[in-house]
Scaffold this motif. Structure first.
Motif, short mmCIF file in Angstrom:
data_model
loop_
_atom_site.label_atom_id
_atom_site.label_comp_id
_atom_site.label_asym_id
_atom_site.label_seq_id
_atom_site.Cartn_x
_atom_site.Cartn_y
_atom_site.Cartn_z
N VAL A 29 24.75 -27.01 -23.33
CA VAL A 29 26.11 -26.64 -23.73
C VAL A 29 26.87 -26.00 -22.56
O VAL A 29 28.05 -26.26 -22.35
N GLY A 30 26.19 -25.16 -21.81
CA GLY A 30 26.84 -24.54 -20.66
C GLY A 30 27.14 -25.52 -19.56
O GLY A 30 28.20 -25.48 -18.93
N LEU A 31 26.20 -26.43 -19.32
CA LEU A 31 26.45 -27.47 -18.33
C LEU A 31 27.62 -28.33 -18.76
O LEU A 31 28.48 -28.69 -17.93
N GLY A 32 27.69 -28.65 -20.05
CA GLY A 32 28.83 -29.43 -20.55
C GLY A 32 30.15 -28.71 -20.32
O GLY A 32 31.15 -29.33 -19.92
N ALA A 69 20.56 -36.13 -16.65
CA ALA A 69 21.52 -37.22 -16.89
C ALA A 69 22.93 -36.69 -17.04
O ALA A 69 23.90 -37.34 -16.61
N MET A 70 23.08 -35.52 -17.63
CA MET A 70 24.42 -34.92 -17.77
C MET A 70 24.99 -34.55 -16.40
O MET A 70 26.19 -34.75 -16.13
N ALA A 71 24.14 -34.00 -15.54
CA ALA A 71 24.62 -33.48 -14.26
C ALA A 71 24.83 -34.56 -13.21
O ALA A 71 25.65 -34.40 -12.29
N ARG A 72 24.10 -35.66 -13.32
CA ARG A 72 24.08 -36.64 -12.24
C ARG A 72 25.48 -37.16 -11.84
O ARG A 72 25.76 -37.29 -10.65
N PRO A 73 26.40 -37.46 -12.77
CA PRO A 73 27.70 -38.00 -12.34
C PRO A 73 28.57 -37.01 -11.56
O PRO A 73 29.52 -37.44 -10.89
N VAL A 74 28.28 -35.72 -11.64
CA VAL A 74 29.14 -34.74 -10.98
C VAL A 74 28.39 -33.96 -9.89
O VAL A 74 28.82 -32.89 -9.48
N THR A 75 27.27 -34.51 -9.43
CA THR A 75 26.51 -33.84 -8.37
C THR A 75 26.01 -34.87 -7.36
O THR A 75 25.94 -36.06 -7.64
N LYS A 76 25.64 -34.38 -6.18
CA LYS A 76 24.98 -35.22 -5.18
C LYS A 76 23.53 -35.51 -5.56
O LYS A 76 22.99 -36.55 -5.20
N TYR A 77 22.92 -34.56 -6.24
CA TYR A 77 21.49 -34.62 -6.51
C TYR A 77 21.22 -33.82 -7.77
O TYR A 77 21.76 -32.71 -7.94
N ALA A 78 20.45 -34.37 -8.67
CA ALA A 78 20.12 -33.67 -9.91
C ALA A 78 18.65 -33.92 -10.23
O ALA A 78 18.17 -35.05 -10.15
N THR A 79 17.95 -32.86 -10.59
CA THR A 79 16.51 -32.99 -10.87
C THR A 79 16.08 -31.90 -11.84
O THR A 79 16.84 -30.97 -12.14
N PHE A 132 22.07 -29.99 -8.63
CA PHE A 132 21.67 -29.39 -9.91
C PHE A 132 20.15 -29.39 -10.04
O PHE A 132 19.50 -30.41 -9.75
N VAL A 133 19.60 -28.26 -10.50
CA VAL A 133 18.16 -28.14 -10.78
C VAL A 133 17.98 -27.54 -12.16
O VAL A 133 18.43 -26.42 -12.43
N ALA A 134 17.34 -28.29 -13.05
CA ALA A 134 16.98 -27.78 -14.37
C ALA A 134 15.66 -27.01 -14.26
O ALA A 134 14.70 -27.49 -13.66
N LEU A 135 15.62 -25.82 -14.87
CA LEU A 135 14.48 -24.92 -14.72
C LEU A 135 13.94 -24.56 -16.10
O LEU A 135 14.42 -23.63 -16.76
N PRO A 136 12.92 -25.27 -16.57
CA PRO A 136 12.34 -24.95 -17.88
C PRO A 136 11.74 -23.54 -17.89
O PRO A 136 11.14 -23.08 -16.91
N MET A 137 11.87 -22.88 -19.04
CA MET A 137 11.40 -21.50 -19.15
C MET A 137 9.90 -21.39 -18.92
O MET A 137 9.44 -20.47 -18.23
N ASP A 138 9.12 -22.32 -19.48
CA ASP A 138 7.67 -22.19 -19.33
C ASP A 138 7.22 -22.40 -17.89
O ASP A 138 6.23 -21.82 -17.45
N VAL A 139 7.95 -23.21 -17.13
CA VAL A 139 7.62 -23.41 -15.71
C VAL A 139 7.88 -22.11 -14.93
O VAL A 139 7.08 -21.72 -14.07
N LEU A 140 8.98 -21.44 -15.25
CA LEU A 140 9.30 -20.19 -14.55
C LEU A 140 8.39 -19.04 -14.98
O LEU A 140 8.23 -18.07 -14.23
#
Length: 552
Positions: free
Chosen positions: A83-86, A126-136, A164-172
């Motif tokens: 929602v925030g990314l949107g 997928a949400m971030a990819r059109p508005v970024t150079k790199y998304a993962t 853009f970098v998505a950071l799952p809570m359990d990974v952190l």
């Protein structure tokens, strides 16, 4: 420390902050959410790391954009899940088009929940990819810092842009022993070969009506002086294309202004007679409705210089494309022109420069008096009181020509123009710029419509003691839409009639000064010319964020 030397394990959320600090990202702009709560708890406990709170993600993204533009480096932006990314995507599009190096992170509930399709689940990449150079997305706790370093490198490598970098809570939450090392950003100050520079000089030297088209690649490489040298040697008019920074001083007689961003025929009219065209640090052309056929005259010689090879000849063929640093390329080109231009061509170039110099002097004399409107008086008074020593963040749109008449864009870093087509960057951009440059006076200009997209930026300025100033250019409408639909009617032979009601903002009336006070700032409304003089004095003397609503 070198790769492979791992440190004592600490939670990934804490190690991540150390990585940001190693990359000089000591300030994070954002709006919190539940899936980021562990990370933000660590942020609160971190030393020498600041969180700047915005009330909505679009505002946070705009402040980060302004901060990066003012520092010339990267900025760190935290968004809340899907929602925030949107919410932030419209502003990220502006950063993508303007090549702002934003490092954007967002949390999600965790990799362990991927199969559940639960509340707030979304494909962030997928949400971030059109508005970024790199998304993962990071999915392994052993590659959190590695991925962030890669993102920082990509953001800062020309053509710059948001990542853009998505950071799952359990990974952190997992223990992390990765080494904390600054990202390696490759040097790109590459010069073209002597042979290719010689070819460029050969193509341009004989032009009788030369034109130079420049964009923000010039400012990024610090090539303003080299640009002026080449333009003066050629006696070439300089037009700014996709330009939002100071690429050439507004007062230089060869600067002819912007080509525009809306209608292709306007650009074609400006450059259609040129027999030699040098394009530097931009693509051509950035209009919403561009010309589909080449705007260059038949037989015109066209040279295109840019670090971004994708943009060279992207839309129209050129005679020579040079993937090179603009500063290095222009410096080399000036040297060849100095040696090879004949006395006759030098004299012709000097004559063209002289014509533009005399035209500029006459225009300056004609523009010496303002029209007595509140906005003109406000701007003239602001220019007189400050001596032009301020940073302008300009989203005034249809009022922008008046703003730049009194506050011309002269020095690199002193003027930032909206870019990308999305509204709302003017006020948050000014907040970010002031945070980056606390020693400078920063004034953000926005239309009444555009300002309401991100008015909450004043609250952030008040909360964090950011002494930015704001001006609403209040014409009670989306005036640019009036102008654009009038052009639409002319092109289609539609008789003029009343503008659509959706363009009107006159009722109910917005109390901009009252809104500013409700958000912790202060403000006043200007309806008459004599009030404008007092408003400037009050704005400049006020210790904190202050807004002036100037009626047009």
């Amino acid at each position: 420390m070198v790769e492979g030397e791992f440190m004592e394990a600490t939670p990934g959320r804490e190690r991540l902050i150390e990585q940001f600090k190693a990359d000089g990202l000591n300030v994070m702009f954002g709006n919190p959410g539940t899936v980021e709560q562990g990370f933000l708890d660590a942020v609160d406990a971190a030393e020498d790391f600041r969180y700047v709170l915005a009330l909505q993600e679009t505002v946070a993204a705009g402040i980060a954009d302004g901060y990066a533009r003012a520092t010339g480096g990267a900025a760190l932006l935290q968004l809340h899940s899907g929602v925030g990314l949107g919410n932030g995507i419209g502003m990220l599009y502006q950063s993508l088009r303007g090549h702002t190096p934003l490092v954007v992170v967002a949390g999600d509930a965790g990799v362990r929940y991927d199969a559940m399709d639960a509340q707030m689940a979304s494909d962030l990449v997928a949400m971030a990819r059109p508005v970024t150079k790199y998304a993962t997305r990071v999915t392994d706790p052993r590659s959190v810092l590695r991925t962030v370093r890669r993102a920082v490198k990509i953001a800062l490598t020309p053509p710059r842009g948001p990542v853009f970098v998505a950071l799952p809570m359990d990974v952190l939450d997992e223990l992390n022993s990765e080494p904390v090392l600054p990202a390696t950003v490759p040097l790109t100050d590459v010069a073209p070969s002597p042979a290719s520079v010689g070819r460029a000089a050969e193509l341009l030297a004989s032009a009788e009506r030369p034109v130079v088209l420049v964009g923000d690649g010039v400012a990024l490489s610090g090539a303003q002086r080299e640009l002026v040298a080449v333009a003066e040697l050629l006696g070439a008019d300089v037009y700014e294309v996709d330009s939002s920074e100071v690429n050439i001083a507004a007062s230089h007689p060869l600067r002819r202004g912007q080509t525009g961003h809306m209608f292709g025929p306007h650009s074609k009219e400006l450059i259609g007679d040129a027999d030699g065209v040098l394009i530097v640090g931009t693509y051509v052309f950035p209009e919403v409705f561009p010309e589909l056929e080449s705007p260059f005259r038949a037989g015109a010689k066209v040279v295109h210089i840019d670090l971004n090879a994708y943009e060279i000849a992207k839309n129209h063929p050129v005679d020579l494309g040079l993937a090179a640093d603009p500063r290095q390329a222009l410096h080399a080109l000036a040297g060849v022109l100095e040696r090879q231009l004949t006395p006759q061509r030098r004299a012709a170039a000097a004559a063209r420069l002289d014509v533009r110099t005399r035209e500029r002097a006459r225009a300056a004399g004609a523009a010496a008096e303002d029209d007595g409107t509140p906005m003109a008086v406000f701007l003239r008074t602001l220019a007189e009181r400050t001596g032009g020593d301020l940073i302008v963040f300009d989203e005034a749109l249809t009022t922008s020509p008046l703003v730049t008449r009194y506050l011309p864009a002269e020095r690199p870093g002193d003027y930032h123009l909206t870019r990308g087509g999305s509204l709302g960057v003017g006020f948050p951009g000014a907040v970010g710029a002031k945070l980056a440059r606390p020693d400078r006076l920063v004034v953000g200009f926005a239309g009444d419509g555009g300002s309401m997209y991100t008015y909450q930026a004043l609250w952030t300025a008040a909360r964090h003691g950011i002494d930015a100033k704001f001006v609403v250019c209040n014409n009670r409408k989306y005036r640019l839409l009036d102008d654009n639909i009038a052009q639409y009617w002319r092109e289609r032979d539609i008789p003029e009639h009343g503008f659509p009601g959706s363009f009107d903002l006159s009722h109910p009336e917005i109390d901009f000064a009252g809104l500013a006070r409700s958000l912790g700032a202060d403000g006043m409304r200007v309806e008459k010319p004599d009030e404008a003089v007092a408003a400037v004095g009050r704005m400049l003397s006020h210790p904190g964020p202050f807004l002036v609503d100037v009626q047009i």
